[in-house]
Design a protein around this motif. Structure first.
Motif, PDB file in Angstrom:
ATOM      1  N   THR A   1     -30.617  18.880 135.496  1.00  0.00           N
ATOM      2  CA  THR A   1     -30.014  20.529 136.381  1.00  0.00           C
ATOM      3  C   THR A   1     -29.649  19.749 137.976  1.00  0.00           C
ATOM      4  O   THR A   1     -30.225  18.861 138.225  1.00  0.00           O
ATOM      5  N   LYS A   2     -28.663  20.273 138.434  1.00  0.00           N
ATOM      6  CA  LYS A   2     -28.299  19.901 139.723  1.00  0.00           C
ATOM      7  C   LYS A   2     -29.251  20.583 140.777  1.00  0.00           C
ATOM      8  O   LYS A   2     -29.582  19.818 141.929  1.00  0.00           O
ATOM      9  N   THR A   3     -29.975  21.678 140.511  1.00  0.00           N
ATOM     10  CA  THR A   3     -30.708  22.343 141.437  1.00  0.00           C
ATOM     11  C   THR A   3     -32.123  22.596 140.648  1.00  0.00           C
ATOM     12  O   THR A   3     -32.061  22.765 139.525  1.00  0.00           O
TER      13      THR A   3
ATOM     14  N   ASP B   1     -30.366  29.745 140.392  1.00  0.00           N
ATOM     15  CA  ASP B   1     -29.740  28.530 141.271  1.00  0.00           C
ATOM     16  C   ASP B   1     -28.869  28.012 140.348  1.00  0.00           C
ATOM     17  O   ASP B   1     -27.762  27.334 140.480  1.00  0.00           O
ATOM     18  N   ASN B   2     -29.235  28.015 138.878  1.00  0.00           N
ATOM     19  CA  ASN B   2     -28.460  26.755 137.849  1.00  0.00           C
ATOM     20  C   ASN B   2     -27.392  27.979 137.029  1.00  0.00           C
ATOM     21  O   ASN B   2     -26.982  27.363 136.059  1.00  0.00           O
TER      22      ASN B   2
END
Length: 554
Positions: A478-480, A501-502
């Motif tokens: 995940t990016k966040t 957030d994702n």
């Protein structure tokens, strides 16, 4: 009076008066002889469906296209449809031939009827009998306690009269509380039995009915009845006398042991008789899809946060404003309720009776909206309520912060009575992070699931408050970091968690194993979640202020 028109006359063809016509038009609702069928079918102003007289209840007109015959049943929309409907508002849906659906419903009704008579109703009767025995034990034990207290009191004369009265009062209070719980469950079970008996009667009528509308509209309640009520384990207090010391009479006289009522789930929750337990299993589908996209009236300064199902057709919502709103699935506002204090509710939930419950953080209260009346159920001291859910036994589970924001705990309430506190693990360490919101939901196996935003985890404890597992994210990158918000559970004890957030939903099983993501439905900041009785997922999108209904399992 014309004898052919009298009540005693036999049925006649409504075109030529031939007696005992063997045919019937299910669209025009007229009796026909064989000779008149051809003339009747020449009328092209509407569609016709001529069937043998004994099959006359097996056709119905389409509600949308009144000149058409319903030949299919849309399983997704739960309604009878005609061929024209297939290419319009039901395009892409799953269909069943209506007569096949009719036969399937008949078979399901027969099975439900047998189960109610043979299995479910007797089991409820057995539970009621056990409660009667518990009530008798409670009464007998109370009499023994009273006798013991009186005997010991005679040895202490006048000095202990006030203590005796106090302890007797305690017994009465314990009796009252335990009896109230037992009576409540007994009343609920008897009410359920009454519903089962009524349902049995209704099903017997349906089996003898040839009205396709009534039969296809049938919705089984056996899944609801199949889940037995929880066991009540009553702990009977005892009396422990002490040697008399006049200077410390109250301490030495003795005390009643603490009592508790432990609620245990039945380990024999019933499955359909003779059926494979996997028959009711609802597997996840490969591609979850959006079924409804509902616009709400929340403004830019009132982002959407919480959603809770009142029924399959109505949902309660709340955001940063003081107004809680009830919508139908067409996005129509059905009802609005303003919080008692005028501040925005931190969370909402719906009770088993369909009443709305909300938490007021600033007012330190948990409140209920019952019909048009609002009442404060609980007023806290030293703590502030945040998130709430309603359990299968109609208790409330409330997540709360201490005034200084350093501690969080989960408290179970029955009405306004505190029954359980969940705060520390076996090592005396906090189960939950401090401050911030924590959405909560009881699972079907009675586990208590908390989405802990600050900890970036889903914390799951069993009914007794013992830690079972902690889920911290899916295996995919995940990016966040994972920061869970809303949480929901379904009929398969799966846990669904909003990854705000994702922009996706995590699905895990009851033991914390990751199953899959819902990341293909164009979600934008999903916050609140709920699941209806058919395992449809409702997602509250924070910034868009929309509710998405998503089908994710069969």
């Amino acid at each position: 009076m014309d004898p052919r028109r009298s009540a005693q006359d036999v049925l006649r063809c409504q075109l030529c008066d031939t007696p005992v016509p063997p045919l019937y038009c299910g669209i025009c609702h007229i009796h026909l002889c064989k000779a008149c069928v051809g003339d009747h079918l020449l009328d092209e102003s509407s569609e016709h469906k001529v069937v043998p007289f004994d099959k006359r209840g097996l056709t119905t007109k389409c509600q949308k296209h009144t000149t058409k015959v319903c030949e299919l049943y849309c399983e997704e929309c739960d309604t009878s449809i005609c061929a024209t409907c297939v290419s319009s508002e039901h395009k892409g849906h799953q269909f069943t031939e209506i007569l096949k659906y009719f036969e399937n419903q008949k078979e399901a009704i027969q099975k439900d009827l047998e189960e109610l008579k043979i299995s479910i109703n007797p089991k409820y009767q057995e539970i009621v009998s056990r409660i009667s025995v518990q009530k008798a034990d409670l009464s007998n034990n109370s009499q023994k306690l009273t006798s013991a207290i009186n005997k010991h009191g005679e040895d202490m004369h006048r000095e202990v009269d006030i203590i005796i009265k106090s302890l007797k009062s305690n017994i009465d209070e314990i009796d009252s509380k335990q009896l109230a719980v037992l009576n409540k469950q007994e009343d609920e079970i008897k009410r359920t039995i009454s519903e089962i008996v009524q349902c049995t009667t209704d099903l017997e009528k349906l089996l003898n009915s040839s009205d396709i509308n009534l039969v296809t509209a049938y919705k089984s309640r056996n899944t609801e009845f199949r889940k037995l009520p929880p066991k009540l384990k009553v702990s009977l207090p005892s009396f422990s006398p002490q040697k008399i010391n006049k200077e410390q009479l109250y301490e030495q006289f003795g005390s009643l042991s603490s009592f508790f009522i432990n609620i245990e789930a039945h380990d024999n929750t019933m499955d359909a008789p003779g059926a494979d337990t996997s028959a009711s299993y609802k597997p996840l589908i490969d591609e979850p899809r959006i079924v409804k996209d509902i616009n709400t009236g929340y403004g830019k300064q009132n982002q959407l946060r919480s959603v809770s199902c009142l029924s399959d057709e109505h949902i309660w919502t709340s955001g940063y404003g003081s107004i809680m709103r009830l919508y139908n699935l067409q996005g129509e506002l059905m009802k609005s309720v303003k919080s008692k204090s005028g501040t925005w509710p931190r969370d909402i939930a719906v009770t088993q009776n369909g009443d709305l419950v909300y938490t007021d953080y600033e007012d330190r209260s948990i409140n209920m909206v019952k019909n048009t009346e609002m009442q404060t159920l609980i007023k806290l001291q030293g703590w502030k309520p945040r998130n709430v859910c309603c359990t299968s036994s109609d208790d409330l589970l409330v997540v709360m912060n201490s005034n200084d924001g350093r501690k969080d705990k989960v408290v179970r309430y029955s009405g306004s009575m505190e029954k359980q506190t969940i705060e520390l693990n076996d090592k005396g360490q906090p189960l939950y992070s401090s401050y911030e919101f924590k959405y909560i939901k009881e699972n079907k196996n009675l586990d208590i699931c908390v989405a802990d935003y600050t900890a970036g985890a889903v914390v799951v404890v069993n009914q007794a408050g013992k830690l079972r597992f902690t889920f911290t994210s899916s295996p995919s990158s995940t990016k966040t970091p994972f920061k869970p918000r809303g949480i929901a559970t379904d009929s398969q004890s799966r846990i669904l968690v909003a990854d705000w957030d994702n922009n996706r939903i995590h699905i895990i099983d009851k033991d914390g194993k990751f199953l899959r993501l819902i990341d293909n439905c164009n979600l934008q900041h999903p916050w609140g979640l709920c699941v209806d009785a058919r395992d449809n997922l409702f997602v509250a999108e924070y910034t868009r202020r929309k509710i998405k209904k998503i089908k994710y399992c069969n």
